[in-house]
Design an enzyme around this catalytic site. Structure first.
Site, PDB file in Angstrom:
ATOM      1  CG  ASN A 291      -1.688   1.222   1.468  1.00 58.19           C
ATOM      2  OD1 ASN A 291      -1.766   2.065   0.570  1.00 58.19           O
ATOM      3  ND2 ASN A 291      -2.286   1.366   2.639  1.00 58.19           N
ATOM      4  CD1 TRP A 292       3.878   1.339  -2.648  1.00 61.20           C
ATOM      5  CD2 TRP A 292       3.866   2.433  -4.610  1.00 61.20           C
ATOM      6  NE1 TRP A 292       4.801   0.733  -3.475  1.00 61.20           N
ATOM      7  CE2 TRP A 292       4.816   1.387  -4.679  1.00 61.20           C
ATOM      8  CE3 TRP A 292       3.684   3.246  -5.726  1.00 61.20           C
ATOM      9  CZ2 TRP A 292       5.575   1.151  -5.834  1.00 61.20           C
ATOM     10  CZ3 TRP A 292       4.445   3.015  -6.868  1.00 61.20           C
ATOM     11  CH2 TRP A 292       5.379   1.984  -6.907  1.00 61.20           C
TER      12      TRP A 292
ATOM     13  CG  HIS B   7      -5.778   1.872   5.589  1.00 63.78           C
ATOM     14  ND1 HIS B   7      -5.299   2.773   6.525  1.00 63.78           N
ATOM     15  CD2 HIS B   7      -4.758   1.032   5.317  1.00 63.78           C
ATOM     16  CE1 HIS B   7      -4.028   2.478   6.786  1.00 63.78           C
ATOM     17  NE2 HIS B   7      -3.679   1.424   6.074  1.00 63.78           N
TER      18      HIS B   7
ATOM     19  CD  GLU C 152      -3.411  -2.660   7.495  1.00 64.02           C
ATOM     20  OE1 GLU C 152      -2.328  -2.914   6.968  1.00 64.02           O
ATOM     21  OE2 GLU C 152      -4.014  -1.602   7.294  1.00 64.02           O
TER      22      GLU C 152
ATOM     23  N   GLY D 285       2.804  -1.248   4.294  1.00 64.43           N
ATOM     24  CA  GLY D 285       2.846   0.168   3.963  1.00 64.43           C
ATOM     25  C   GLY D 285       4.267   0.615   3.666  1.00 64.43           C
ATOM     26  N   GLY D 286       4.928   1.182   4.660  1.00 60.24           N
ATOM     27  CA  GLY D 286       6.259   1.767   4.487  1.00 60.24           C
ATOM     28  C   GLY D 286       7.261   0.879   3.762  1.00 60.24           C
TER      29      GLY D 286
END
Ligand code: PEP
Length: 254
Positions: free
Chosen positions: A10-11, A93, A165, A232-233
């Site tokens: 997930n950018w 999210h 998450e 993510g990161g």
């Protein structure tokens, strides 16, 4: 671990065309790791370009509107992201729930709209640190999912993935214990059985997300009931994302 682990990047609000080379590198290396299903969710502005750049990996969106078309300035519908090349959409999210006040009911209408448009949904859920400390994490997540999931489901394996998450683990470098992750994933599985029956529930992969990186991926992905990861990161460079994909392939082979 599920039969074919699913690793999704997930950018978030990162990436210009300069980052297409990362997507290309992820795609080319993923072609050698066919045991793992790999996907990227770039920002809306890059969906089409990433879709054209890659051959193997899936491309998706990070959100969509609940409607199909019309006077919604700045919004993008599920059929529009599908037209740009998205095969899936991440919905619910915690950053959308918190920063855009998305309720369970709104998330559910987005889920229904995405399924209607023929794209797969990755539905996110997760508790705050306070809720976990109060010992209410599982009941909170169950309530969140009950309010966000569609009433009925067909071909669950093709249309729905859940991503657990915990909010306090996103971008913080902290993760739950593998025991806590497995307990939550089992609780989610039980809820899916209650809602859709044993057979349908068994088809849904449940991903873990929150500070997954190449160093902890193997341990987290080996946890009971974990079918992959939402990242993510660590998905922003091919080097770190592929480290996670490789870890998934290794766990799958064990
Ligand atoms: C996310 O926000 O979906 C996520 C998992 O972020 P990170 O990997 O950076 O914790």
């Amino acid at each position: 671990m599920a039969e074919r682990p699913y690793i999704v990047g997930n950018w978030k609000m990162n990436g210009t065309r300069a980052m297409l080379s990362e997507a290309r590198a992820i795609d080319r290396s993923s072609q050698r790791l066919m045991k793992v299903e790999v996907a990227l969710a770039p920002p809306f502005t890059l969906i089409h370009a990433v879709h054209r750049e890659v051959e193997q990996i899936g491309v998706g969106a990070q959100d969509c509107h609940s409607g199909t078309e019309g006077a919604n300035t700045g919004d993008i519908s599920a059929s529009m992201v599908a037209d740009a090349g998205a095969k899936f959409v991440i919905l619910g999210h915690s950053e959308r729930r918190q920063d855009h006040a998305e309720t369970n009911a709104l998330v559910r209408s987005k889920v229904e709209s995405a399924l209607e448009a023929g794209i797969r949904v990755i539905l996110c859920c997760g508790e705050s640190e306070e809720t976990r400390d109060e010992g209410k994490a599982e009941s909170f997540v169950a309530r969140q999912l009950k309010g966000s999931l569609p009433e009925s489901l067909d071909n669950a394996d093709e249309v729905l993935t859940i991503a657990y998450e915990p909010i306090w683990a996103i971008g913080t470098g902290r993760t739950p214990t593998v025991e806590d992750i497995s307990a939550m994933h089992r609780s989610i599985r039980a809820l899916l059985v209650e809602l859709y029956g044993e057979e349908m529930a068994a088809q849904v992969r449940i991903l873990y997300g929150g500070s997954v990186n190449p160093d902890n991926a193997k341990e987290l992905l080996a946890a009971d009931e974990v079918g992959g990861a939402l990242v993510g990161g660590a998905s922003l460079t091919a080097e770190s994302f592929l480290g996670i994909v490789l870890a998934a392939a290794e766990v799958q082979e064990q």
